[in-house]
Design a protein around this motif. Structure first.
Motif, PDB file in Angstrom:
ATOM      1  N   GLY A   1       0.904  -1.248  -0.132  1.00 52.38           N
ATOM      2  CA  GLY A   1       0.231   0.131   0.150  1.00 52.38           C
ATOM      3  C   GLY A   1       0.825   1.310   0.026  1.00 52.38           C
ATOM      4  N   PRO A   2       1.623   1.476   1.099  1.00 52.17           N
ATOM      5  CA  PRO A   2       2.293   2.890   1.146  1.00 52.17           C
ATOM      6  C   PRO A   2       3.482   2.971   0.367  1.00 52.17           C
TER       7      PRO A   2
ATOM      8  N   VAL B   1       1.412   3.605  -3.983  1.00 57.10           N
ATOM      9  CA  VAL B   1       1.641   5.078  -4.183  1.00 57.10           C
ATOM     10  C   VAL B   1       2.400   5.329  -5.583  1.00 57.10           C
TER      11      VAL B   1
ATOM     12  N   ARG C   1      -7.275   3.653   0.141  1.00 57.38           N
ATOM     13  CA  ARG C   1      -6.558   4.304   0.872  1.00 57.38           C
ATOM     14  C   ARG C   1      -5.366   5.274   0.238  1.00 57.38           C
ATOM     15  N   TYR C   2      -4.709   4.406  -0.783  1.00 58.10           N
ATOM     16  CA  TYR C   2      -3.335   4.963  -1.471  1.00 58.10           C
ATOM     17  C   TYR C   2      -3.432   5.328  -2.686  1.00 58.10           C
TER      18      TYR C   2
ATOM     19  N   ALA D   1      -2.552   9.170  -2.912  1.00 58.61           N
ATOM     20  CA  ALA D   1      -1.737   9.549  -2.139  1.00 58.61           C
ATOM     21  C   ALA D   1      -0.338  10.188  -3.027  1.00 58.61           C
TER      22      ALA D   1
ATOM     23  N   SER E   1       4.577  11.007   0.266  1.00 59.70           N
ATOM     24  CA  SER E   1       4.114  10.052   1.357  1.00 59.70           C
ATOM     25  C   SER E   1       4.735   8.536   1.139  1.00 59.70           C
TER      26      SER E   1
END
Length: 235
Positions: A56-57, A61, A202-203, A206, A210
């Motif tokens: 995810g992050p 992203v 969520r991402y 982004a 981040s």
């Protein structure tokens, strides 16, 4: 999306796509060999951790920002996503697996889908040239994001493709290690679909600033795998 773009998304998410991801377990082999993962539920928990802490992050992203940059003809934005993801991927085997997969994806589609690489202002063609010349690492999530944009696949769907294919890659690796059967793997895949959806929600929007990865145990397992005496997978 058009039907053609939807079918291309399915093709990119299919483990049948020959880009070498079947040779990578991203540390799963080391977890299994050291006895940290014995039950199917433990495997599912581990992969959920990968999704929430790495895929995810970091991967999502990078993929989403590469897709967005390609949509605005910004090669610089694509290269930034590539460099940031490569820098945030600490284990050498993970970086190697990602770049090999990205290079192979670009090579494969260059041969089978040349229309995607229309050289008239095409960011995908420029990115492929930058990868070939060694100007940029060519990580798989970034390559997938640019390919998806060129194929008319929307950003959210591209993120889902990337996360889903990562999950099936790890589940397939665990199954080939001989510890889990088809039913166990499918049960965990069904469970993880909601996590894939949540992570992409969520991402997908982004900012590139981040981008981060924090999964120290997974990274440690990946580094230990580099020194393992016997290995079925390259990572």
């Amino acid at each position: 999306m058009s039907d053609a773009s939807f079918l291309t998304a399915m093709r990119l998410a299919d483990s049948f796509l020959p880009v070498g991801t079947y040779t990578a377990s991203y540390g799963i082999e080391q977890y299994v060999n050291e006895g940290h993962v014995e039950a199917a539920a433990e495997l599912g928990d581990l992969i959920e951790g990968y999704l929430r802490r790495i895929v995810g992050p970091a991967d999502t992203v990078a993929l989403a920002n590469a897709h967005a940059a390609a949509a605005t003809d910004s090669l610089a934005g694509v290269l930034e996503a590539d460099e940031r993801l490569h820098a945030a991927t600490l284990p050498a085997e993970f970086r190697t697996s990602a770049t090999k997969g990205g290079h192979k994806l670009l090579e494969l589609l260059g041969e089978t889908d040349p229309a995607l690489f229309d050289p008239d202002g095409c960011v995908l063609a420029a990115y492929a040239d930058a990868v070939d010349s060694g100007e940029t690492p060519g990580s798989y999530p970034v390559a997938l994001g640019v390919v998806a944009e060129s194929a008319g696949i929307d950003r959210r769907t591209a993120c889902l493709v990337g996360a889903y294919s990562f999950v099936t890659e790890l589940l397939g690796a665990a199954q080939r290690l001989g510890r889990f059967g088809h039913t166990d793997v499918q049960a965990q895949l069904r469970r993880l679909l909601a996590v894939v959806e949540s992570v992409c929600e969520r991402y997908a929007d982004a900012d590139i600033e981040s981008l981060a990865s924090f999964a120290p145990l997974a990274e440690t397992m990946g580094m230990a795998h580099e020194r393992a005496d016997r290995r079925l997978f390259m990572s």
